[in-house]
Design an enzyme around this catalytic site. Sequence first.
Site, short mmCIF file in Angstrom:
data_model
loop_
_atom_site.label_atom_id
_atom_site.label_comp_id
_atom_site.label_asym_id
_atom_site.label_seq_id
_atom_site.Cartn_x
_atom_site.Cartn_y
_atom_site.Cartn_z
N ASN A 205 0.88 -1.16 0.00
CA ASN A 205 0.00 0.00 0.00
C ASN A 205 0.92 1.21 0.00
OD1 ASN A 205 -2.65 0.95 0.05
ND2 ASN A 205 -2.54 1.38 2.25
N HIS B 166 9.56 4.93 3.44
CA HIS B 166 10.56 3.90 3.14
C HIS B 166 9.88 2.78 2.34
CE1 HIS B 166 14.56 2.15 4.47
NE2 HIS B 166 14.03 1.22 3.69
N HIS C 174 8.30 -0.32 1.22
CA HIS C 174 8.01 -1.57 1.93
C HIS C 174 6.63 -2.07 1.57
CE1 HIS C 174 5.77 1.25 4.44
NE2 HIS C 174 5.16 0.23 5.00
N GLN D 167 3.74 -5.53 2.86
CA GLN D 167 3.35 -6.35 3.99
C GLN D 167 2.92 -7.73 3.50
OE1 GLN D 167 0.83 -4.53 7.11
NE2 GLN D 167 0.84 -2.68 5.85
#
Lengths: 375, 375
Positions: free
Chosen positions: B184, B195, B197, B199
């Site tokens: 997201n 940063h 990333h 999930q």
Amino acid sequence: MNASSAQNSLPPNRYERAEYVKPDGRKLWLYSRTHIDVGDIPSPSPEAVAATPHLRWHPLRGEWVIYAAYRQNRPFLPPPNYNPLAPTRDPENPTELPQGAYDVAVFENRFPSLVPEPGPAPTIDGTLTADGVGACEVVVYSQDPNTNVGELDASHVELLVDVWADRTTRLAERGLAYVLPFENRGVEVGVTLHHPHGQIYAYDFLPPVQVRTLQMARAHRESHGEAWLETFVRTERAASTRVVTDAGEALSVVPPFARYAFETWIVPARAATRLSDLSQQERRAFAALISDTVRRFDALFEQPMPYLMTIHQAPTDGTDYPEWPLHIEFYPYLRAKGKLKYLAGTEQGAGVFANDALPEAKAAELRAVKLPGAS
Amino acid sequence: MNASSAQNSLPPNRYERAEYVKPDGRKLWLYSRTHIDVGDIPSPSPEAVAATPHLRWHPLRGEWVIYAAYRQNRPFLPPPNYNPLAPTRDPENPTELPQGAYDVAVFENRFPSLVPEPGPAPTIDGTLTADGVGACEVVVYSQDPNTNVGELDASHVELLVDVWADRTTRLAERGLAYVLPFENRGVEVGVTLHHPHGQIYAYDFLPPVQVRTLQMARAHRESHGEAWLETFVRTERAASTRVVTDAGEALSVVPPFARYAFETWIVPARAATRLSDLSQQERRAFAALISDTVRRFDALFEQPMPYLMTIHQAPTDGTDYPEWPLHIEFYPYLRAKGKLKYLAGTEQGAGVFANDALPEAKAAELRAVKLPGAS
């Protein structure tokens, strides 16, 4: 009561309704607690927006998707502060609504996602398509651009419930399978028009959320021998921890399975399937709870709560659905002050909502709200 | 190639992986194209966050809802500009990650919605509950806080595909039924951590979106005699209007049933069910298309496109699902410059998406994007 209002008053629990055709061909319906008296019926443009929506079938989610790309016939450049939902003041800049005496207005959306006669859907190799048959309406709650459903008179909100009931009945008469009144409120969720209003979508098929509700409610009725609403009301009244306000004929509850932190449902105290099933007394309780809910939301963080409200009535395909639970769902988008709930991977990619709050705690917070003007 | 990097290089198409336990008990896995070499393994706090998530059954939608309210053992006051996903520079303010040589890091989420051992769910009269069993992991794409998946080296994105494949396999080994990697991105959708990333959520039940996909894919295979992916790839290549980039082993497509204006799917050119099914050549094509997609999104309106990316692999319950279509879905949230798509009444209340753009037109816009650095 002065002479003028006595003269204009209708019998208790009744309202007046009038139908008009706008210069661009769209329909307008006015509703009023007193006699309707209006001038010329305006439209922002005399020419209709060409809308030819169609549906395409999503082969992995198993649901219809609506495609509605518009061709506008001429540019429309609104003046600064133009409010299309206010009564027309300047005939050079007509809005959607006339001046005069009425309380609530409903008109066919100028940019509809579904229309009565959409024209044929395109043929796409490998993809199932269908005509975008249905209706999209705008419901203007009041002539006052600066009010909201929590601030309107009790009898005005009652009229609004009557309007939703009436539009549902009339769209059902056109043969549409499902009617969904809703309100989306808040700049945080993209609503740029602050004039209090909602919308109605009517589909010629039963949408997936409603297909599921019907399956689940039917299974409950078969296994429990009573409508889901009856079980729910009895259980929640007994537990009491999640009831926000019990108004006798209806109650507001943060359901034990809330997907949003302050999600609130308004349910009738007895099993009912559509707003039109409700007695005037029950509509009054519904209206009072709608106001109560919005006032609690707005007082919670001392700012207008962005929310989505959806009204869940039985399908309108001509069948009776005694198992259907009539209810209103409010999804408040703030889970804490300044913190919006966004739908991310688990919600959108898996259909599993994650709620970082417990319904029992949030119901207590809503009950504890000090309402302005309440003693 | 200098001596040092030659010494540290692994055989082509391989990576190194190492597992650690953080001071608060959570697991950390590092992945690298070269040998891993790190210092002390940090955690923002030495004490674990107490997480005892549980599930409640939504009786009308027929789906589980996750409840994860946290009790923090001590206040955590991060310094200004604190980035928990950057390598720890100041031992007084430890982050989630160590300094040293590695490319991608995965760790158990400090605020998980699902955990391996959640403790018993509460008993609620009238509501079905279950333990919140599962896993929630954070995938840090790079040590560089200012890059994104469209800017990373091709081999770095390939490693990321390998990491998603590896995490899926390992979470499956724990007996979890479904593994959903997602990303997201964007302040517009509430992501405050820039940063790069993503999930991973892993569930001990098959989520409703995946239940539906399985039903639909199974029905397609039975009626067409081939996997849905095969039909889809052949049809889209033949039509060609909705293909954004064809990379041979895989392609990116705005599907004919897109729910978001610029929705883009990455699919393998042959039927595959999980990332771990893909050859290194196919993973390379997937990685190239992921970069290509994000670069097109970001160039479209000359601003980072907020998006949700979800990776749809077959269930991991030990059964083979030859009908399952492996694919990646990107939902870009901007439907036009400065205009976000919000999910309102029809999407949330009925499950019917309304898209005001045609997939064919949006695919053409994505194809026409001039990519920086492309000839």
